[in-house]
Design an enzyme around this catalytic site. Structure first.
Site, short mmCIF file in Angstrom:
data_model
loop_
_atom_site.label_atom_id
_atom_site.label_comp_id
_atom_site.label_asym_id
_atom_site.label_seq_id
_atom_site.Cartn_x
_atom_site.Cartn_y
_atom_site.Cartn_z
CB CYS A 183 45.13 50.08 88.22
SG CYS A 183 45.45 48.38 87.67
CB CYS B 191 39.76 53.32 88.46
SG CYS B 191 38.59 53.20 87.09
CG HIS B 192 41.97 51.71 91.91
ND1 HIS B 192 40.95 51.43 92.80
CD2 HIS B 192 41.85 50.82 90.91
CE1 HIS B 192 40.24 50.40 92.34
NE2 HIS B 192 40.76 50.02 91.19
CG MET C 130 37.82 45.14 90.00
SD MET C 130 39.27 46.21 89.94
CE MET C 130 40.56 44.98 90.02
CG HIS D 11 35.76 64.56 82.83
ND1 HIS D 11 37.06 64.16 83.08
CD2 HIS D 11 35.53 64.30 81.52
CE1 HIS D 11 37.58 63.65 81.97
NE2 HIS D 11 36.69 63.74 81.01
CG HIS E 138 32.78 62.19 78.32
ND1 HIS E 138 33.20 62.81 77.18
CD2 HIS E 138 33.90 61.88 79.01
CE1 HIS E 138 34.53 62.86 77.17
NE2 HIS E 138 34.97 62.30 78.26
#
Length: 577
Positions: free
Chosen positions: A82, A85-86, A123, A361, A403
């Site tokens: 997780c 992402c979080h 999610m 990124h 990307h």
């Protein structure tokens, strides 16, 4: 059964049936956003080396009870699945914030359904996909209501304690002591082994297997071409001397707890003088002596986002070195800001901060070395930085979750010089004009969009001596696609791509066999591909003749464990891509 009880059960049944959709809508990041693809989830929901780090735990009296054993088990799941992402502090990044002020009001049952079924905003459906059991879903629903555990900071003192000057400069060779063509050596990441393989590009033989950090993200060359810098996800940075009879580590340091990026000074007069490494945790970067890795100065990246909100965890993503000033160009991922860090006077460090877009990124230079093009993948944009003027030249709208790796530079037969990026979230390949002098009308615009094999692309590559444009799709859920590559003829882009069965050519046994990161040799007449399978499966490197697009060689060795990124010394040193 009484009428009141029957009604209560009926209402509960209806509520449970509708709840997954309601929760998905409630937690959606953007109205109308489509569900994330398998490729996106595999990339975004990545793990973190922080899973095994001791952290401070603060018991929240308002949260549901958890034993220490339960908390530690949940924390490990969180950092494995997780945190990508979080965020480490659960303040939100690609995913929404999961702090107690957000989670406790919803309650455990509400959160369990959300975790089990996922949401259209991206999610994952951790429960219904079989990734988490019902017991683990319950564990995570209670965990995210606790106060996020605080990882330790990493100070200059901590870095100094980890620093190893294995072979001091005075004891290193004063000239090249081997017969290798250093410019054609490949540094190959052996992801799960915590090593890199140094492979002679001429003979296709392994020179040495060097111990490094876990899951090396990138290898970078010093300006002189002597030193190779290798940084692992665990923030271990190794310095390899390619002049040694058998190239190996000469210095090592741990710059934090999680990291991705490293670069060295390239401006005239500062060649090999400094190195810089950026970390995911703590959110900061450190400048070091280039030939010893001795840490000199740490700078935090915590601060305001481009949306004028404070973010406590802006992870350092791409770093490149300017050729026009004694500067490092450093991406702060979550803030969407790019720092031009002038290293000419470390005691009075000057930083020019540019507003770009979230979440920054990776990226690379255009063919002139003046413009840095970098992906803001949450905004579906490419930010163009003029490293001569130290300003944003443009923000270019592209496809879903660009990307590029470092991208690909070539001359389009109609639009002139372009830089290309593939997308993680769709099959698009965007070509952006990069010549504001002779092709001003096309500069910093998407002049064409090609259609590749599908979503899940991570890298795109060409070479100034080649007419081919190569695109891999290792995160596509279709094995036929992930095990092959697409190649376009630059002079006939409208004809579409040809598919090459790289995994089949490898001739290895069963396994994922995902094809990762095309990389050219020094001469620009070979393209190397990693055939990446699991740690307990056979992997390989496939070498293709760039002119004929035919199989040229397969490199197999039991030591080639999970090969992924490959970095040719010449191309990495001179920004050839």
């Amino acid at each position: 059964m009484s009428k009141s009880k029957w009604i209560a059960r009926a209402v509960a049944a209806v509520t449970l049936t509708a709840l997954p959709l309601a929760l998905a809508n409630a937690f959606a990041q953007e109205k109308g956003k489509h569900p994330a693809s398998g490729a996106e989830l595999e990339y975004q929901a990545g793990g973190s080396p922080l899973a095994g780090v001791d952290m401070y735990q603060d018991i929240n009296p308002k949260a549901p009870p958890m034993s220490k054993t339960e908390f530690d088990a949940a924390r490990e799941i969180y950092f494995q699945r997780c945190a990508g992402c979080h965020g480490v502090l659960r303040k939100g990044a690609t995913g929404k914030p999961l702090t107690p002020d957000k989670t406790i009001p919803n309650g455990t049952e509400y959160l369990k359904v959300f975790i089990k079924y996922g949401s259209p905003a991206g999610m994952p459906n951790w429960g219904t996909s079989g990734e988490l059991t019902d017991a683990q879903v319950d564990l995570m629903a209670r965990y995210v209501q606790q106060t996020p555990p605080q990882p330790p900071e990493f100070s200059l003192k901590d870095m100094q304690a980890s620093w190893k000057d294995i072979i001091p400069v005075a004891k290193r060779p004063t000239r090249k002591m081997n017969k290798f063509n250093i410019a054609n050596i490949f540094s190959v990441t052996l992801r799960d082994a915590g090593e890199v393989a140094l492979i002679d590009g001429d003979s296709k033989k392994i020179i040495n297997i060097v111990k490094t950090g876990y899951a090396v993200h990138i290898s970078r060359m010093s300006a002189s071409g002597r030193y190779l810098y290798v940084i692992g996800r665990d923030a271990r940075l190794n310095l390899i001397d390619l002049w040694m009879e058998k190239p190996d580590n000469v210095a090592e340091i741990k710059v934090g707890l999680e990291a991705r990026s490293v670069e060295t000074s390239k401006f005239k007069g500062y060649e090999d003088r400094y190195a810089v490494a950026g970390t995911y945790w703590p959110p900061q970067f450190v400048i070091m002596d280039g030939d010893t890795l001795k840490p000199l100065k740490i700078v935090s990246t915590r601060g305001m986002t481009v949306d004028n909100e404070y973010h406590p965890e802006p992870r350092v993503a791409a770093i490149v070195a300017s050729h026009f000033h004694p500067e490092f160009v450093i991406n702060a991922k979550e803030t969407g800001k790019i720092m031009m860090v002038n290293y000419s006077d470390l005691a009075n460090l000057k930083i020019t901060t540019l507003d770009a877009a979230k979440f920054l990124h990776d990226g690379g230079m255009d063919s002139t070395g003046r413009y840095f093009l970098t992906a803001a993948n949450a905004s579906n944009k490419i930010a163009v930085v003029d490293t001569k003027e130290d300003k944003i030249a443009a923000l270019v709208d592209v496809g879903k979750i660009p990307h590029p790796g470092r991208g690909a530079n070539f001359v389009h037969p109609k639009f002139g010089p372009v830089w290309a990026t593939s997308d993680l979230g769709d099959e698009g390949i965007s070509l952006i004009g990069t010549d504001p002098v002779k092709h001003k009308a096309q500069a910093w615009k998407v002049v064409a969009t090609l259609q590749g094999q599908g979503g899940g692309s991570l890298f795109i590559k060409t070479n100034p001596k080649s007419k081919n444009l190569w695109i891999n799709t290792p995160l596509n859920p279709d094995a036929k696609i992930s095990q092959s590559v697409a190649v376009f003829d630059i002079n006939s882009l409208d004809k579409g791509f040809v598919t090459l069965p790289i995994a089949e050519w490898a001739g290895i046994g069963d396994g994922a066999k995902r094809i990762v990161q095309p990389e050219y040799n020094q001469a620009g007449d070979e393209v190397w591909f990693s055939v990446w399978s699991a740690k307990d499966k056979e992997s390989a490197i496939v070498v293709v003749d760039d002119k004929t697009r035919k199989l040229k060689a397969v490199i197999k060795d039991k030591r080639l464990i999970t090969p992924t990124g490959k970095f040719n010394v010449n191309n990495t040193r001179h920004d050839v891509y």
